[in-house]
Design an enzyme around this catalytic site. Structure first.
Site: not given
Ligand code: GLY
Length: 573
Positions: A100, A378, A396, A398, A420, A449, A471
């Site tokens: 992440r 994503t 992702t 984002n 986020d 996330s 999504g």
């Molecule tokens: N960027 C969407 C998530 O990580 O939930």
């Protein structure tokens, strides 16, 4: 496989029996190795299968697929973004790799406020929106721990596609047209992704990305150091300094992908493996399943599918109320383990009124909330091989094309994952999600996330299903619905993925339903007091299960064109 393991797998096979493939079983032909990959892009799936056929395993296949998605699907994911990787190795051990993004060292809690109010444009577009990318470090770690191939071997075929180009499909052309005016604001993005006159490529036109090809080749030659400690980090740091950003070359040098302890819970007789914080997915899929376990969803559904849908929606709502309050990066804030406690779930489930929607004014209070904590547009890739390695990668940048920034000459789309974080309590992010103190911006912190790579094993520990989705917050509910539909309702895996979905995230207080959800269910929910909003699509899931013959069965979401590939390799004795 022992007899009991075989029996329990057979029982599951009956549950998701499907006939997409008609090849022989992997159990009966010892020398034949098989790998299945499901992704949203045929070229990416093909790259994964090629990696397997050239001597790799499911981890190599999944990483090759991810690297290729960074070329042919870079509005969704890529090396300028992040990912979570969940692996079940052939010996049954688990590995969860957190790639992440992180907030830069100079990030501050109020960095997205102007005149005391959150300015969403700052966290979604341009230099301040970008977190330190983690995908490359995670892919490299996954290969080093579990792969048979090197990063360089997997990068080079993707570089070829970037160099020679690929015809863009309707989906890509639509994203490009939608974001062209924003991409045009950044010279590097304009040069990489738009025509000379600044217009977007149309469906069927070939997109060539020579800068991206060069970057991939440099990484193949020099390894991740080129990205994290070399030319790329320096170029990004300089561009940021010149354009009002705070991300530095030192932030890149400090980035590490982290091994996490997966969340392992049970749902009836199944073992459900999910991703821990900074994913909220693993926690809340487990929490909702725990609530549903207190009902007999299969029986409820048989008796009255409207009632079963109502129960599931109410459980989603309760879980998302907790998400908004409790969830954040567990390296920075206390995220209570009690959120996945079975008794806590029972207490929440008791609040669900059978006949009408209930008011959920605020989060609940899980046990040990002051003492026991977890140590978060994503894309999802599912891969599994006949050796017993199963891989779930959700990756992702984002929202579409992330921050819209490509630093000139690099070809790599930089994420806007800073959105986020919760910029300001009570102010929703791009997905309408509310957050609280636990998900406030802090230097080096990972934004919360919803990505939910998930693997399900039977009671003997054999993997039987993996699923994940794209999504935003609807990732969590897509994964949940696939699990319920396969494990409770005994739907075939492809039917479970295709079936119309619904989603509740507490705030706003409405149920999002796909237009194809039967009107009887919509009307039944309305009768129980639910507000309904209709949406075109809830997102995109990929999954792998096992069919009635014991073969790996891949499914890509029919909502967009994707591809399931099946590779076969014959091992010499
Ligand atoms: N960027 C969407 C998530 O990580 O939930």
């Amino acid at each position: 496989m022992t007899l009991s393991k075989h029996r329990s797998r057979q029982i599951y096979c009956l549950l998701i029996a499907c006939t997409l493939f008609s090849h022989s079983t992997f159990q009966s032909e010892a020398a034949e190795q098989v790998c299945v990959v499901a992704s949203v892009r045929p070229l990416a799936t093909d790259a994964g299968i090629a990696a397997f056929e050239q001597g790799g395993n499911a981890v190599d296949a999944a990483v090759a697929t991810a690297l290729t998605l960074g070329v042919v699907d870079n509005h969704n994911s890529g090396l300028g973004g992040g990912c979570f990787i969940l692996i079940r190795r052939s010996d049954g051990t688990l590995l969860a790799i957190d790639g992440r993004e992180k907030a830069p060292a100079a990030a501050t809690r109020d960095m997205f406020l102007r005149d005391g109010k959150a300015d969403p444009e700052l966290s979604t577009m341009g230099p301040l929106a970008v977190g330190v990318p983690g995908a490359l470090a995670a892919y490299d770690l996954a290969l080093k721990k579990c792969g048979l191939k090197t990063l360089g071997e997997l990068l080079l075929p993707a570089a070829e596609i970037a160099e020679h180009g690929f015809p863009i499909d309707r989906n890509y052309a639509g994203k490009l047209a939608d974001k062209a005016q924003f991409l045009a604001k950044f010279a590097g993005s304009r040069a990489a992704l738009l025509k000379l006159d600044g217009s977007a490529y149309d469906e069927g036109e070939v997109l060539r990305q020579p800068d991206l090809a060069r970057s991939y080749r440099k990484m193949a030659e020099h390894g991740p150091d080129w990205f994290y400690r070399g030319e790329f980090a320096a170029q990004v740091g300089q561009w940021m300094a010149e354009n009002g950003g705070i991300l530095t070359a030192e932030d890149f040098a400090d980035y590490r992908a982290v091994e996490r302890t997966p969340i392992v819970t049970t749902y009836r007789n199944w073992k459900v493996i999910g991703f821990p914080p900074p994913s909220s997915g693993g926690v809340h899929v487990a929490q909702i399943l725990n609530m549903l376990e207190t009902f007999d969803i299969r029986a409820e559904h048989k008796q009255n599918s409207i009632h079963a849908t109502h129960l599931i929606v109410e459980a989603m709502k309760l879980a998302f109320a907790d998400r908004a309050h409790w969830l954040g990066d567990a390296d920075f804030v206390p995220v209570p383990q009690g959120l996945i406690d079975k008794n806590y779930a029972k207490s929440l489930a008791k609040r669900i009124h059978p006949d009408r929607t209930g008011e959920v004014p605020a989060h609940g209070n899980p046990p040990g909330a002051a003492a026991k904590f977890f140590g978060q547009h994503t894309t999802h890739i599912a891969a599994a091989d006949s050796g017993g390695t199963w891989v779930a990668i959700t990756a992702t940048v984002n929202t579409s094309f992330g921050s819209k920034v490509i630093v000139p000459g690099t070809g790599i789309v930089l994420n806007n994952e800073m959105d986020d974080f919760s910029s300001q309590p009570g102010v929703p992010n791009a997905f309408g999600l509310l957050g609280a103190e636990n998900n406030a911006v802090a230097p080096g912190k990972r934004p919360l996330s919803s990505m939910s790579p998930t693997i399900v094993c039977d009671s003997s520990g054999e993997p039987v299903l993996t699923v994940g989705a794209a999504g935003g917050p609807k990732i969590i509910t897509q994964v949940l619905l696939t699990l319920v539909r396969c494990l409770d309702l005994e739907m075939k895996l492809d039917d479970a993925i295709a079936a119309p979905r619904y989603h509740h995230q507490w705030r706003p207080d409405h149920v999002l339903v796909e237009a194809a959800l039967p009107q009887t269910i919509v009307d039944g929910l309305k009768c129980r007091g639910h507000c309904i909003e209709t949406i075109d699509s809830s997102g995109v899931s990929q999954a792998i299960g096992i069919d009635a013959g014991g073969k790996l069965l891949g499914v890509h979401d029919p909502r967009i064109p994707g591809k399931v590939g099946r590779g076969v390799r014959t091992e010499r004795e």
